[in-house]
Design an enzyme around this catalytic site. Structure first.
Site, short mmCIF file in Angstrom:
data_model
loop_
_atom_site.label_atom_id
_atom_site.label_comp_id
_atom_site.label_asym_id
_atom_site.label_seq_id
_atom_site.Cartn_x
_atom_site.Cartn_y
_atom_site.Cartn_z
N MET B 35 0.84 -1.19 0.00
CA MET B 35 0.00 0.00 0.00
C MET B 35 0.88 1.25 0.00
SD MET B 35 -3.52 -0.79 1.95
CE MET B 35 -3.00 -0.36 3.62
N GLY B 36 2.10 1.12 -0.50
CA GLY B 36 3.00 2.28 -0.55
C GLY B 36 3.51 2.64 0.83
N LEU B 38 6.50 3.08 1.59
CA LEU B 38 7.45 1.96 1.68
C LEU B 38 8.54 2.22 2.72
CD1 LEU B 38 7.83 1.12 -2.11
CD2 LEU B 38 6.21 0.20 -0.45
N HIS B 39 8.89 1.17 3.45
CA HIS B 39 9.99 1.21 4.41
C HIS B 39 10.90 0.00 4.15
CE1 HIS B 39 7.64 -1.89 6.37
NE2 HIS B 39 6.63 -1.06 6.57
N HIS B 42 9.34 -3.43 3.41
CA HIS B 42 8.90 -3.70 2.05
C HIS B 42 10.09 -4.07 1.15
CE1 HIS B 42 5.59 -0.88 3.41
NE2 HIS B 42 4.89 -1.89 2.94
N GLY B 152 4.62 -10.30 3.80
CA GLY B 152 5.37 -10.31 5.04
C GLY B 152 4.63 -11.02 6.15
N GLU B 153 5.40 -11.69 7.02
CA GLU B 153 4.80 -12.32 8.19
C GLU B 153 4.32 -11.29 9.21
OE1 GLU B 153 7.57 -15.15 9.75
OE2 GLU B 153 6.90 -16.71 8.35
N GLN B 158 -3.16 -12.13 7.59
CA GLN B 158 -3.35 -11.83 6.16
C GLN B 158 -2.63 -12.87 5.31
OE1 GLN B 158 -3.01 -7.73 4.31
NE2 GLN B 158 -0.99 -8.53 3.81
#
Lengths: 286, 286
Positions: B35-36, B38-39, B42, B152-153, B158
């Site tokens: 969802m952007g 970003l860090h 991501h 990602g975990e 999800q």
């Protein structure tokens, strides 16, 4: 001479391997999803697919998820050997006949709903129906990865639901609509016609005639509510039992039209009515 | 020197054309849905994708359908130029940044639900969430036709919902799970960490420590109910507000474990807790 039967595959892996091989050879593929009990109507779908794609696949799967508990899932006609023979007679290349376990594995939990177009008519009469249809059709389209999929206008609302589903999920397949195949006396071909007695079969032939008259009345400027009422009265008079619906609707999203004249709208008249223990559906452009 | 930014495409047609060209050249493709905002978390997903596929695509789409009206859809951090720069810094090949109109066209009506695994925890706290996630992820996977997709975990539930979705719909993609990326003090990286004040940011770092202690207690044979209660008490004592949940669950289907010792089960401890106006989540294997 056509082969005695098309190749039959039962797993998604085998289906995909064959489709991938065809695509690698530059051939396009058309899928014809069916619940078996094939009749000439299904075969016209295969033939229509053949006009667009070099290779055709017919899936045969009686989908438990689109039947309610009280409906005719157990009684629904099945006959794989005969289905395979008929598919061979029109040169269908592959029959995909998965088991229920292959389609709905352990822990299966996903459902797809298409709001709006799925809600009236069949959706109101059979609340479980289109959720089951959308889920299984999405699976079949994703499993097969066909370039085209052919659906009959006989199940007109289903066709519109599937078009919406394909657009909404960006499924990379073109939906081809096939005109309803009819017997000589006009009755739409249907696997459920096999349930009719000889007498009921004769009465059933009036269904498309009544529908055609109502469509003509509306097309010539008549009020929709009056055409619908006249059509229902005619069906009752000839021996039909419960009429689930007989309605003129907007042709694409199946929203309401009327009660007055149709005006410039694109219409579709749709009916579902019972004859003894058999439920018949039909529809026509208005 | 890496390029200043990856190519950006905004339509499904452009995305598919690029992916098809790569596949035709024999390259596999990994998709990283985001969802952007970003860090580094991501970016570790992109790097993990690169270990499996020659080509990587990051989608950037703040999905309105997974936010409830009272949630932070409007406030959710956005910054496309910076996102593109970060993707370029790790050699991501393509950024797919569709508009909401391109994702949800006129008349869009389809929704996907994954029952069971989506219902507790985040599903209970955010009833709209996983329906929105399942629908948009199915769309992204179908749009991109990637060979792999990386999640990602950090968003552990999800991840399990998406694995179920992919299995149930036979989507031809392999899901890759990436371990949670953490700051030096242990806090899981999250776009929502940007909401934290300096003081809250210090308190937040206790979340993974509390989780780790509870996990250790259960792993060493302690009662699940006691570990959960001790963890919640510790969070409240250090300054957390509402705790939506802190629970040890079965690792794959997230069904209940406990209240006694875990025994031979595969467990996962999951937490969602509020710090001021920010909701933080985290999880660990048990």
């Amino acid at each position: 001479m056509p082969p005695a039967s098309p190749a039959i595959v039962r797993t998604v892996a085998d289906l995909r391997a064959q489709v991938a091989a065809w695509k690698a050879a530059g051939d396009q593929v058309a899928l014809v999803p069916t619940m078996g009990a094939l009749h000439d109507g299904h075969l016209t779908l295969v033939k229509l697919g053949q006009t667009r794609a070099r290779r055709t696949v017919a899936s045969v799967f009686v989908n438990p998820r689109q039947f309610a508990p009280h409906e005719d899932f157990d009684a629904y006609p099945r006959g794989e050997a005969l289905d395979a023979e008929k598919l061979a007679s029109v040169g269908c290349d592959l029959m995909f006949a998965p088991t229920p376990e292959a389609m709905y594995g352990q822990g299966f939990s996903t459902s797809i709903q298409v709001a709006g177009v799925s809600e009236p008519l069949e959706g109101a009469a059979r609340p479980q129906f289109f959720g089951g249809v959308a889920t299984v059709v999405a699976k079949l389209l994703i499993q097969c990865q066909a370039d085209f999929a052919v659906f009959g206008e006989k199940d007109y609302q289903q066709l519109q639901v599937i078009k919406r589903l394909v657009a909404d999920l960006d499924l990379p397949v073109e939906i081809i609509a096939a005109p309803t195949a009819r017997a000589e006396d006009g009755l739409a071909l249907s696997s459920r016609n096999a349930y009719l007695t000889v007498e009921e079969r004769q009465i059933a032939a009036t269904l498309p005639r009544v529908l055609h008259e109502a469509a003509q009345a509306v097309a010539h400027g008549g009020r929709i509510d009056e055409a619908e009422a006249a059509g229902k009265a005619a069906l009752s008079a000839i021996g039909f039992g419960q009429i689930d619906y007989l309605e003129v609707r907007q042709a694409l999203d199946l929203s309401r039209l009327g009660p007055g004249p149709m005006g410039q709208a694109q219409g579709r008249i749709l009916v579902a009515a019972w004859l003894g223990k058999t439920r018949l559906i039909d529809n026509m452009a208005v």
